[in-house]
Design an enzyme around this catalytic site. Structure first.
Site, PDB file in Angstrom:
ATOM      1  N   CYS A  76      32.626  33.681 -28.255  1.00 42.47           N
ATOM      2  CA  CYS A  76      32.314  34.399 -27.016  1.00 42.47           C
ATOM      3  C   CYS A  76      30.848  34.277 -26.621  1.00 42.47           C
ATOM      4  O   CYS A  76      30.515  34.280 -25.428  1.00 42.47           O
ATOM      5  CB  CYS A  76      32.702  35.871 -27.160  1.00 42.47           C
ATOM      6  SG  CYS A  76      34.476  36.133 -27.392  1.00 42.47           S
ATOM      7  N   CYS A  93      37.245  29.571 -26.016  1.00 45.35           N
ATOM      8  CA  CYS A  93      38.143  30.730 -25.931  1.00 45.35           C
ATOM      9  C   CYS A  93      39.410  30.453 -26.738  1.00 45.35           C
ATOM     10  O   CYS A  93      40.528  30.449 -26.218  1.00 45.35           O
ATOM     11  CB  CYS A  93      38.466  31.037 -24.468  1.00 45.35           C
ATOM     12  SG  CYS A  93      39.211  32.652 -24.194  1.00 45.35           S
ATOM     13  N   ASP A 106      48.087  26.055 -18.081  1.00 47.32           N
ATOM     14  CA  ASP A 106      48.734  25.763 -19.359  1.00 47.32           C
ATOM     15  C   ASP A 106      48.409  26.892 -20.328  1.00 47.32           C
ATOM     16  O   ASP A 106      47.876  27.943 -19.928  1.00 47.32           O
ATOM     17  CB  ASP A 106      48.285  24.402 -19.890  1.00 47.32           C
ATOM     18  CG  ASP A 106      46.815  24.382 -20.323  1.00 47.32           C
ATOM     19  OD1 ASP A 106      46.087  25.373 -20.087  1.00 47.32           O
ATOM     20  OD2 ASP A 106      46.390  23.361 -20.912  1.00 47.32           O
ATOM     21  N   CYS A 161      30.376  31.452 -24.217  1.00 43.16           N
ATOM     22  CA  CYS A 161      31.292  31.366 -23.080  1.00 43.16           C
ATOM     23  C   CYS A 161      30.575  31.665 -21.763  1.00 43.16           C
ATOM     24  O   CYS A 161      29.838  32.651 -21.660  1.00 43.16           O
ATOM     25  CB  CYS A 161      32.446  32.349 -23.279  1.00 43.16           C
ATOM     26  SG  CYS A 161      33.649  32.320 -21.931  1.00 43.16           S
ATOM     27  N   GLU A 214      49.228  13.897 -19.299  1.00 38.74           N
ATOM     28  CA  GLU A 214      49.747  15.260 -19.168  1.00 38.74           C
ATOM     29  C   GLU A 214      51.158  15.382 -19.738  1.00 38.74           C
ATOM     30  O   GLU A 214      51.509  16.393 -20.352  1.00 38.74           O
ATOM     31  CB  GLU A 214      49.719  15.711 -17.708  1.00 38.74           C
ATOM     32  CG  GLU A 214      48.326  15.942 -17.140  1.00 38.74           C
ATOM     33  CD  GLU A 214      47.581  17.069 -17.836  1.00 38.74           C
ATOM     34  OE1 GLU A 214      48.212  17.872 -18.555  1.00 38.74           O
ATOM     35  OE2 GLU A 214      46.354  17.143 -17.689  1.00 38.74           O
ATOM     36  N   TYR A 224      53.743  22.608 -13.749  1.00 38.74           N
ATOM     37  CA  TYR A 224      52.454  22.357 -14.392  1.00 38.74           C
ATOM     38  C   TYR A 224      51.967  20.936 -14.136  1.00 38.74           C
ATOM     39  O   TYR A 224      50.828  20.713 -13.694  1.00 38.74           O
ATOM     40  CB  TYR A 224      52.515  22.611 -15.897  1.00 38.74           C
ATOM     41  CG  TYR A 224      51.294  22.062 -16.588  1.00 38.74           C
ATOM     42  CD1 TYR A 224      50.074  22.725 -16.495  1.00 38.74           C
ATOM     43  CD2 TYR A 224      51.336  20.837 -17.256  1.00 38.74           C
ATOM     44  CE1 TYR A 224      48.928  22.193 -17.063  1.00 38.74           C
ATOM     45  CE2 TYR A 224      50.197  20.300 -17.828  1.00 38.74           C
ATOM     46  CZ  TYR A 224      48.993  20.985 -17.736  1.00 38.74           C
ATOM     47  OH  TYR A 224      47.858  20.441 -18.278  1.00 38.74           O
ATOM     48  N   CYS A 284      33.922  39.038 -18.822  1.00 37.15           N
ATOM     49  CA  CYS A 284      35.203  39.119 -19.521  1.00 37.15           C
ATOM     50  C   CYS A 284      35.496  40.545 -19.975  1.00 37.15           C
ATOM     51  O   CYS A 284      34.748  41.134 -20.762  1.00 37.15           O
ATOM     52  CB  CYS A 284      35.174  38.182 -20.726  1.00 37.15           C
ATOM     53  SG  CYS A 284      36.693  38.175 -21.689  1.00 37.15           S
TER      54      CYS A 284
END
Length: 364
Positions: free
Chosen positions: A212, A205, A153, A215, A52, A135, A221
C-alpha cells in the site's frame, strides 16, 4: 444506491494511475509501452486478442512462452485461421481450459473470412465474434483501438473493491464494481488506463500483503484508511469441490509406441489427445479396474495421479502394460514424439506416472 463520483475526482484518479503506469508499467511482449505509444506506435489487435484469450485464468509467466510459440507458428490472424485445428490444439497443450483453444481457432476463422483479416474496432463488433465475451471485447477495444471501454478482470475487481471498500460479496458485487470502473475509465488513454489497473492489481494491490505504501491510490483508498485491504474483495464462502474417480491405461509396445486416442470435440478437454481412460465426467465417476482396459494384457497398477479442474478434483488410477501392437480405437505414437501431441496436463501426469522419463527428451 451507487453515487457517481464528481468528474474532477474521476479525472484525478485516472491521472494518478496513468502517471504511476508511465513509470512502473510491466514490459510484456504483447504490449506497447507508454514511451512507444507517444511516438505513434499502436498495439496490434491480433497480439492483444491472442494474449487476452491466453491470460484468462492463467498467469502472465505461463502465457509468455505460449504467446511466443503461437506468433512464431502463426504470425497473423489469417495464418492462425488457416492452421489445422489439431496443430493449434497441440500448440495449446498444457495451457489448460481447452475450450479457449477451440474458440481461438473459430474466432480467427471468422476474422479471416468475414472481416478480411481485420478485427472489428468496437466492443459490439468484437463481442459478435466466436469465443469473445464482455471482458475480452472491452480489453481489445480499449487497448488496441483506444475505445473508452471499461475493462474488468480479477485484478481490477480487487483494486476497485478496496478503493471504495465495497463490502458486498462477489460475485453479487460485480455490477457495483463495474459501475465504478465505467466512472473511472478516461476518454484519453483508456487502453493504458486498463493496463495500469491490471498492473496495479498484479504488482502492488495483491491479494495478500499489498504494498500500500507504493500505491498511487493510497491517499484515496477506503480499505487502506480502515487498515483492512486484505478483507476486500469480499467473497462468498467456497463450496468443497467434488472428487471424481477414474482409471487411465498406458499401453506400450516393444517398439516403444503408446496407445493414444482423441477426445470428442465437445465437453471437458474436447478435441484433445488422451490415453485410454474410463468414462469419468465432472459429475460421474468412471471405472477403476482393469476390467475397463482398452485391450487384454497383464496390467500393472502404477499408483494414482490427482488433477484439479475448475469445478472438481479428478483422481486417476494408472495402469501400465506391455502389449503387442493391435488394431484398436486410436493410434500408436512413439513415446519419443509425445511432446508433439495435444496432451493436456492431466494426461501427461498419467503417462509420467507409468513412464517417468516419457517427456524427458520429447520435442516441444
Amino acid at each position: 444506491m451507487l453515487h457517481t463520483l464528481p468528474e474532477i475526482a474521476r479525472s484525478a484518479h485516472a491521472e494518478k494511475l496513468l502517471s504511476w503506469y508511465d513509470r512502473h508499467h510491466r514490459e510484456l511482449p504483447w504490449r506497447v509501452s507508454p514511451a512507444a505509444a507517444k511516438t505513434g506506435k499502436r498495439a496490434d489487435p491480433y497480439h492483444i486478442w491472442l494474449s487476452e484469450v491466453m491470460l484468462q485464468q492463467t498467469t502472465v509467466q505461463a502465457v509468455k512462452p505460449y504467446f511466443a510459440k503461437f506468433l512464431k507458428l502463426w504470425p497473423t490472424v489469417t495464418d492462425l485461421a488457416a492452421a489445422p485445428v489439431d496443430d493449434v490444439m497441440a500448440a495449446w497443450a498444457g495451457l489448460g481450459y481447452y475450450a479457449r483453444a477451440r474458440n481461438l481457432k473459430k474466432c480467427a476463422e471468422a476474422v479471416a473470412t468475414e472481416h478480411g483479416g481485420v478485427f472489428p474496432d468496437t466492443e459490439d463488433g468484437l463481442r459478435a465474434l466466436p469465443g469473445i465475451g464482455d471482458y475480452t471485447s472491452a480489453a481489445v477495444a480499449a487497448i488496441a483501438f483506444d475505445r473508452q471501454s471499461a475493462v474488468m478482470d480479477g485484478n481490477v475487481e480487487r483494486v476497485v473493491s478496496r478503493l471504495y471498500a465495497i463490502d458486498a460479496p462477489l460475485p453479487g458485487s460485480k455490477p457495483t464494481i463495474k459501475a465504478r470502473v465505467v466512472e473511472l475509465t478516461p476518454a484519453a488513454r483508456p487502453g493504458d488506463f486498463a493496463q495500469a489497473m491490471m498492473d496495479l492489481g498484479a504488482t502492488i494491490c495483491t491479494p495478500k500483503r499489498p504494498a500500500c505504501a507504493l500505491c498511487p491510490f493510497r491517499n484515496d483508498c477506503l480499505a487502506f484508511a480502515a487498515h483492512d485491504p486484505e478483507c476486500f474483495p469480499v467473497k462468498a464462502a467456497k463450496k468443497d469441490k467434488p472428487v471424481r474417480l477414474g482409471a487411465a491405461f498406458i499401453a506400450v509396445t516393444p517398439a516403444g509406441e503408446i496407445l493414444l486416442r482423441r477426445r470428442i470435440d465437445s465437453g471437458l478437454l474436447g478435441g484433445m489427445t488422451e490415453v485410454p481412460t474410463t468414462a469419468w465426467t465432472s459429475r460421474l465417476d468412471g471405472g477403476l479396474t482393469v476390467d475397463h482396459a482398452p485391450l487384454p494384457a497383464d496390467w500393472e497398477a502404477c499408483g494414482t495421479v490427482t488433477h484439479v479442474f475448475t469445478h472438481f478434483e479428478l483422481r486417476l488410477s494408472v495402469f501400465r502394460a506391455k502389449v503387442e501392437k493391435a488394431v484398436t480405437d486410436g493410434w500408436w505414437e512413439p513415446v519419443a514424439n509425445l511432446g508433439t501431441q495435444a496432451l493436456p496436463t492431466v494426461m501427461k501426469k498419467a503417462i509420467t506416472q507409468a513412464i517417468p522419463l516419457a517427456f524427458a527428451t520429447s520435442p516441444n
